[in-house]
Design a protein around this motif. Structure first.
Motif, mmCIF file in Angstrom:
data_model
loop_
_atom_site.group_PDB
_atom_site.id
_atom_site.type_symbol
_atom_site.label_atom_id
_atom_site.label_comp_id
_atom_site.label_asym_id
_atom_site.label_seq_id
_atom_site.Cartn_x
_atom_site.Cartn_y
_atom_site.Cartn_z
ATOM 1 N N GLY A 131 33.687 42.939 35.720
ATOM 2 C CA GLY A 131 33.051 42.275 36.849
ATOM 3 C C GLY A 131 33.272 40.782 36.850
ATOM 4 O O GLY A 131 34.245 40.275 36.290
ATOM 5 N N LYS A 132 32.356 40.072 37.476
ATOM 6 C CA LYS A 132 32.448 38.611 37.572
ATOM 7 C C LYS A 132 32.383 37.981 36.180
ATOM 8 O O LYS A 132 31.669 38.470 35.305
ATOM 9 N N ASN A 133 33.136 36.910 36.025
ATOM 10 C CA ASN A 133 33.213 36.212 34.735
ATOM 11 C C ASN A 133 33.693 37.135 33.622
ATOM 12 O O ASN A 133 33.366 36.941 32.441
ATOM 13 N N GLU A 134 34.437 38.182 34.037
ATOM 14 C CA GLU A 134 35.029 39.147 33.103
ATOM 15 C C GLU A 134 33.968 39.837 32.247
ATOM 16 O O GLU A 134 34.206 40.208 31.098
ATOM 17 N N LYS A 141 42.913 43.035 45.524
ATOM 18 C CA LYS A 141 41.945 42.931 44.434
ATOM 19 C C LYS A 141 42.334 43.817 43.257
ATOM 20 O O LYS A 141 42.166 43.434 42.092
#
Length: 336
Positions: free
Chosen positions: A184-187, A238
């Motif tokens: 997800g966000k920020n890995e 994406k």
């Protein structure tokens, strides 16, 4: 009223007995080669041996001896050898559509041994339906334990979608997105959070042959339904972006200077048309000759598939493995 409750209770007990009996029958007839894993989602059973009864695309019966070691890896070759290869992939590497001795990696091993006169050991891991993130997490677990001279990542066209949470939830592939991790966000790694997803991540339900079959059939039904409100081009972009991130993570983890990538699918549909470019961008050498040889076999209408018409039978694995060696030796001198 009392009679109603008695009948309901008896019906409930009878239903449990039927479900239990069906579960036992399914496990005995065709035991699963996967177990649940809280970090990866699922993985191959360790120290597992079973001979599976398979049928090819023409209905011919053949048997596959499936064996894993203490880390859930399929091993081919001697324990101590001059040359060691680590391979991680999905069902085309990890599932028992062919036995350990008949997989594409075992044919690759035999070709290398004949060419170099050196013993070769193959360590092959992964799991059916694996995403690139799951392959990274598995590599991270075993990387320090195993010495290898070079690494092969077995990729497939559906990995692009499997790597992207939005794509999988849109596709309704419950059997996988309920259980697999995502980036997800920020890995940050996360799992799909819902009542049913959490239920199917438990050992009791997650490893049930019966419930997994029901989930698979339901997924197949939903998969054929039209998907609304999806921007296909955005999803494709994406999926490529996140696949790039994950491939780079794997490449940084690989201990060898020699890293290769093969694809089980040579289609040019969607993001898969970029797979060789993406491999090169992340310092993998893409090997596409196996796909070309499979395409030739398809044009000749040769019997190369398991009964699902998607995975290779013994002969399909032989074609793939031999072609892989033929191209690999143009890059690899095997002087270890």
């Amino acid at each position: 009223m009392i009679k109603f409750f008695k009948i309901s209770f008896l019906f409930f007990i009878f239903s449990l007995m039927v479900i239990f009996s069906l579960e036992l029958f399914a496990r005995f007839k065709k035991p699963s080669w996967h177990i649940s894993d809280q970090e990866i989602g699922w993985k191959l059973k360790y120290n597992f041996f079973h001979t599976y009864k398979n049928y090819d695309q023409d209905g011919n019966l053949y048997y596959s001896k499936f064996i894993t070691n203490e880390d859930g890896l399929r091993v081919y070759g001697k324990e101590y050898s001059n040359l060691k290869i680590l391979i991680i992939g999905d069902s085309f590497t990890a599932d028992p559509y062919a036995g350990n001795d008949e997989m594409w990696f075992s044919h690759l091993s035999r070709e290398i041994k004949e060419y170099t006169n050196k013993d070769v050991t193959i360590y092959a891991g992964g799991g059916g339906g694996y995403s690139t993130l799951q392959e990274f997490l598995l590599l991270k677990k075993i990387n320090k334990k195993y010495d290898y001279n070079f690494f092969i990542l077995q990729f497939c066209s559906n990995d692009f979608g499997s790597n992207l949470f939005e794509a999988e939830t849109s596709g309704k592939n419950f059997n996988q997105f309920f259980k697999r991790p995502y980036l997800g966000k920020n890995e940050k790694i996360f799992f799909y959070d819902s009542f049913f997803a959490n239920l199917f991540k438990t050992k009791l339900i997650g490893e049930s042959r019966l419930f997994n079959k029901i989930l698979f059939l339901f997924s197949s039904y939903k998969k054929n339904k039209p998907i609304n409100n999806i921007n296909a081009s955005l999803i494709e972009k994406k999926s490529i972006d996140i696949t790039n991130i994950l491939l780079l993570k794997i490449r940084k983890l690989v201990k060898s200077d020699n890293a290769y990538m093969v694809n089980c699918d040579n289609s040019s549909n969607g993001p898969n048309k970029y797979w060789k470019l993406i491999a090169k961008n992340n310092n993998f050498i893409p090997l596409d000759l196996p796909n070309k040889e499979i395409d030739k076999a398809l044009k000749k209408k040769e019997n190369i598939f398991f009964s699902d018409l998607g995975h290779f039978n013994n002969y399909g694995n032989k074609i793939y493995g031999k072609a892989l060696f033929k191209q690999l030796k143009t890059y690899q001198n095997f002087n270890f």
